[in-house]
Scaffold this active site. Structure first.
Site, mmCIF file in Angstrom:
data_model
loop_
_atom_site.group_PDB
_atom_site.id
_atom_site.type_symbol
_atom_site.label_atom_id
_atom_site.label_comp_id
_atom_site.label_asym_id
_atom_site.label_seq_id
_atom_site.Cartn_x
_atom_site.Cartn_y
_atom_site.Cartn_z
ATOM 1 N N GLU A 42 15.502 -25.449 -4.113
ATOM 2 C CA GLU A 42 15.212 -24.026 -4.299
ATOM 3 C C GLU A 42 16.497 -23.255 -4.621
ATOM 4 O OE1 GLU A 42 12.788 -22.271 -4.892
ATOM 5 O OE2 GLU A 42 13.337 -20.241 -4.324
ATOM 6 N N GLU A 51 17.710 -20.041 -12.778
ATOM 7 C CA GLU A 51 16.761 -19.147 -13.454
ATOM 8 C C GLU A 51 17.305 -17.735 -13.654
ATOM 9 O OE1 GLU A 51 13.014 -18.232 -11.502
ATOM 10 O OE2 GLU A 51 13.929 -18.466 -9.553
ATOM 11 N N CYS A 92 0.835 -1.206 0.000
ATOM 12 C CA CYS A 92 0.000 0.000 0.000
ATOM 13 C C CYS A 92 0.867 1.252 0.000
ATOM 14 C CB CYS A 92 -0.858 0.027 1.239
ATOM 15 S SG CYS A 92 -1.877 -1.423 1.417
ATOM 16 N N ASN A 144 -1.588 2.311 6.058
ATOM 17 C CA ASN A 144 -0.775 1.151 5.672
ATOM 18 C C ASN A 144 -0.467 0.380 6.939
ATOM 19 O OD1 ASN A 144 -0.685 2.161 3.143
ATOM 20 N ND2 ASN A 144 1.478 2.757 3.192
ATOM 21 N N GLY A 145 -0.390 -0.934 6.850
ATOM 22 C CA GLY A 145 -0.076 -1.731 8.038
ATOM 23 C C GLY A 145 -1.251 -2.616 8.387
ATOM 24 N N LYS A 176 17.047 -21.131 -8.014
ATOM 25 C CA LYS A 176 17.385 -19.699 -8.008
ATOM 26 C C LYS A 176 18.590 -19.434 -8.889
ATOM 27 C CE LYS A 176 14.666 -18.458 -6.883
ATOM 28 N NZ LYS A 176 13.297 -18.580 -6.464
ATOM 29 N N ARG A 180 5.112 -0.341 -6.876
ATOM 30 C CA ARG A 180 5.094 -1.183 -5.684
ATOM 31 C C ARG A 180 3.992 -2.242 -5.754
ATOM 32 N NH1 ARG A 180 6.987 1.694 -0.902
ATOM 33 N NH2 ARG A 180 5.255 0.751 0.192
ATOM 34 N N LYS A 207 6.538 -13.543 -14.456
ATOM 35 C CA LYS A 207 6.296 -13.540 -13.011
ATOM 36 C C LYS A 207 5.102 -14.414 -12.672
ATOM 37 C CE LYS A 207 6.888 -12.416 -8.766
ATOM 38 N NZ LYS A 207 7.881 -13.268 -8.104
ATOM 39 N N TRP A 250 -3.013 -2.490 -1.493
ATOM 40 C CA TRP A 250 -2.646 -3.849 -1.858
ATOM 41 C C TRP A 250 -3.304 -4.706 -0.796
ATOM 42 C CZ3 TRP A 250 0.326 -8.318 -0.899
ATOM 43 C CH2 TRP A 250 0.635 -9.055 -2.062
ATOM 44 N N HIS A 275 23.901 -42.328 -6.172
ATOM 45 C CA HIS A 275 23.202 -43.241 -7.094
ATOM 46 C C HIS A 275 23.209 -42.716 -8.531
ATOM 47 C CE1 HIS A 275 21.847 -45.725 -3.774
ATOM 48 N NE2 HIS A 275 21.573 -44.612 -3.127
HETATM 49 O O1 M6R Z 1 2.772 -17.542 -8.335
HETATM 50 P P1 M6R Z 1 3.153 -18.964 -8.052
HETATM 51 O O2 M6R Z 1 3.770 -19.138 -6.706
HETATM 52 O O3 M6R Z 1 2.003 -19.916 -8.242
HETATM 53 O O4 M6R Z 1 4.239 -19.306 -9.144
HETATM 54 C C1 M6R Z 1 4.754 -20.593 -9.287
HETATM 55 C C2 M6R Z 1 6.056 -20.577 -10.056
HETATM 56 O O5 M6R Z 1 5.851 -20.111 -11.358
HETATM 57 C C3 M6R Z 1 7.098 -19.694 -9.369
HETATM 58 O O6 M6R Z 1 7.283 -20.086 -8.039
HETATM 59 C C4 M6R Z 1 8.451 -19.744 -10.093
HETATM 60 O O7 M6R Z 1 8.986 -21.014 -10.011
HETATM 61 C C5 M6R Z 1 9.373 -18.703 -9.460
HETATM 62 N N1 M6R Z 1 9.288 -17.474 -10.167
HETATM 63 C C6 M6R Z 1 10.771 -19.118 -9.365
HETATM 64 O O8 M6R Z 1 11.539 -18.150 -8.713
#
Ligand code: M6R
Length: 607
Positions: free
Chosen positions: A480, A487, A2, A99-100, A484, A27, A602, A73, A503
């Site tokens: 994860e 990607e 927000c 906000n908050g 990271k 934002r 995204k 938001w 294995h």
């Molecule tokens: O919005 P979501 O959490 O459903 O998105 C799922 C994936 O597309 C998302 O987590 C993607 O793997 C990330 N951008 C990776 O950093």
């Protein structure tokens, strides 16, 4: 998140407020509104983009010199016009933007309703408008202070009154608020970006401070009305730097945001005193939960990794058998769902097509459904029976960072919540929650090592393949960490359970194929050490993420990043942080566009 903008002066407030709101668009928000005082108090709101608000407000012909505005938001209640700010008192004379999160809003709302105040929105903010009306006896500043004395939670807020056209009252506790000082005019904003084109002289309000703005003056007080002297600072950042909070990229800002993001998700929920978690939107009764025999978690990408951690947590703390499914796979087989199945969909955006389809499939087969979602009012959030918002705030970088750690934090809370309905003792629950509440501080300690991690990144950025290895709860962290890195830096990286490595993947190991081990000091420590030995015996390079006090690892690994000790269920949150920073720095060193990696979106709203 927000945003707030406010103006008092001799210019057209409407234009200044709209241009300020536009500066805050980056934002993320879902609705917006303004309140302007001229002959009386007018409020205009619109769902969606600022242009929608602009179109509506263009019909507003009065020239107001005072006003407050907000981008919302959603946190409490869907993104609708009614829930958008400003909120008004019943007599329509007071307007509030906030906000908050007001943690005791339910209690305050009930008391105000008993006194006859009528609420129109689902927001926590609306209690402030009615509370200030209740306390208003002709002095707006005093009414705000009296109201804040009974408010628990976080706020950055601004208030105007139709009969007090020469002032704006603002206050802050835990949510940023800055005052822009001009000549014969003053401004307020939750973020300097909104007012920087009008003034570069600002006063940063600190927590538990209240300010009274008039045309000529800014007077600041503590909550007991004691006047305070505050310094005026000069801003010398450019606008782009401000939008990213002074960081070079949204991803880095979002990594650094994590202590606060996790605090926001915990606020008003985790109670160490009674060893319980207070969740408002679950919408499934204790009796219905008692009939749950099995949980299926479904998600994609990073959210799926959070789900793997959730599987461990729900089995350990709640004692409920749990499986985790890629949403894209779940939807295309014939999943066995019976009335004893609870489906949990995890999604940052709440719009991922595969997760949504999996949810619909499970609902159609009769499962009860919960969502662990970031974006309030998103499609998945609307379609689940109940759930919890993770309150991470908008995540703009494509690579998910703060959403992941907030998802894990939410899953810990949910597991305690369900565990307490079954066999989890109050003392174990309190212990877990106590440890979780310490996580933001511990993350801060890790973030302070950013420069050290950058140096390590400089050593490793030349490699083109990586293995990420961990056992038990550290296995999803390894997945994860690898995701990271690949990607955002386009380096090949694979996550594996550390023991599984022998294995097959061990065949890849040579001096140019480093392994990143996540090795907290738990019951699998010695076994993981053996896995490191296996790598070292093949001349593999090892970077270890280990716990403070583990001196032994230094003799074995080539490099070590230490994280604070913690309860085993909290450790995945902590061990993820150095991996995020490592990926970020490596990607930067390789010249990659970390906020918008190639080929990625995204929110993946297609199959
Ligand atoms: O919005 P979501 O959490 O459903 O998105 C799922 C994936 O597309 C998302 O987590 C993607 O793997 C990330 N951008 C990776 O950093």
């Amino acid at each position: 998140m927000c945003g707030i903008v406010g103006y008092i002066g001799s210019k057209n407030a409407k234009e200044i407020l709209i241009s300020g709101l536009k500066r805050l668009e980056y934002r993320g928000y879902d609705s917006a509104g303004v309140a302007l005082t001229s002959d009386n108090l007018d409020v205009v709101k619109a769902v969606g983009k600022i242009v929608n608000l602009e179109e509506k407000i263009n019909g507003f012909k009065k020239e107001a010199k005072i006003g407050i505005a907000h981008t919302r938001w959603a946190t409490h209640g869907a993104p609708t016009e009614i829930n958008a700010h400003p909120h008004m008192s019943c007599d329509k004379k007071i307007a509030v933007v906030h906000n908050g999160i007001i943690e005791n809003y339910a209690d305050l709302k009930e008391k105000l309703q008993r006194k006859g105040y009528k609420f129109s929105s689902e927001t926590d903010t609306e209690v402030l408008a009615h509370l200030i009306e209740e306390n208003f006896k002709g002095d707006l500043l005093k009414a705000v202070m009296d109201s804040l004395s009974v408010v628990e939670g976080t706020y950055g807020l601004a208030v105007i009154h139709a009969d007090q056209k020469d002032k704006i009252v603002v206050a802050r506790n835990g949510s940023p608020l800055v005052i822009g000082v001009g000549k014969g005019e003053n401004f307020i904003a939750s973020d300097v970006a909104a007012i920087l084109s009008y003034t570069d002289k600002v006063i940063y309000l600190a927590d538990k401070e209240v300010a009274l703005l008039t045309l000529k003056d800014v007077n600041i007080f503590d909550l007991t009305s004691r006047p305070l002297k505050k310094e005026i600072s000069k801003i010398d950042w450019d606008l782009e730097a401000i939008e990213k909070g002074g960081y070079d990229h949204f991803m880095l800002k979002e990594i650094m945001d994590q202590p606060q993001a996790i605090k926001n998700g915990l606020a008003g929920r985790a109670s160490v005193k009674d060893g319980n978690v207070h969740l408002g939107g679950i919408n499934i009764t204790a009796k219905e939960f008692a009939s749950v025999r099995r949980i299926v978690i479904t998600a994609c990408g990073t959210s799926w990794h959070a789900g793997l951690i959730g599987e461990f947590l729900l089995e350990k703390l709640a004692g409920i058998p749990t499986e985790v499914e890629y949403a894209s796979e779940f939807r295309y087989r014939n999943p066995i769902i019976d009335p004893g199945t609870l489906l949990i969909a995890i999604s940052q955006s709440g719009e991922t097509a595969d997760t949504l389809a999996a949810l619909r499939e499970a609902k159609q087969k009769g499962a009860k459904t919960l969502g662990i979602i970031n974006v309030v009012g998103s499609t998945i959030a609307r379609e689940v029976d109940g759930g919890m918002y993770i309150h991470a705030g908008p995540e703009i970088g494509v690579a998910s960072t703060k959403a992941f750690t907030c998802q894990v934090s939410s899953l810990i809370m949910l597991s305690v919540y369900l565990g307490r309905m079954r066999n989890l003792s109050m003392s174990e629950a309190s212990n877990v929650l106590q440890e979780l509440l310490l996580a933001p501080e511990k993350i801060d300690e890790i973030l302070q090592q950013a420069q050290k991690i950058k140096k390590i990144a400089a050593k490793y950025c030349k490699y083109s393949d990586f293995l990420y290895l961990g056992r038990n709860l550290s296995y999803p962290v390894a997945l994860e960490g690898a995701l990271k890195l690949k990607e955002i830096s386009y380096i090949h990286a694979e996550g594996y359970p550390a023991a599984e490595m022998k294995h097959g993947p061990i065949a890849l190991i040579d001096p140019d194929f480093p392994s990143v081990f996540i090795i907290p000091k738990n019951n699998l420590y010695e076994k993981t050490i053996s896995n490191i030995e296996e790598i070292k015996a093949r001349s593999g390079r090892v970077l270890a993420i280990a716990e403070e006090g583990d001196n032994f690892i230094q003799n074995l690994a080539d490099d070590v990043i230490y994280i604070p000790k913690s309860h085993e269920v909290v450790s995945p949150i902590l061990s993820t942080i150095p991996l995020q920073l490592l990926s970020y720095f490596i990607a930067i060193m390789k010249g990659c566009d970390v906020d918008k990696p190639r080929n990625l979106a995204k929110s993946v709203t297609v199959e």
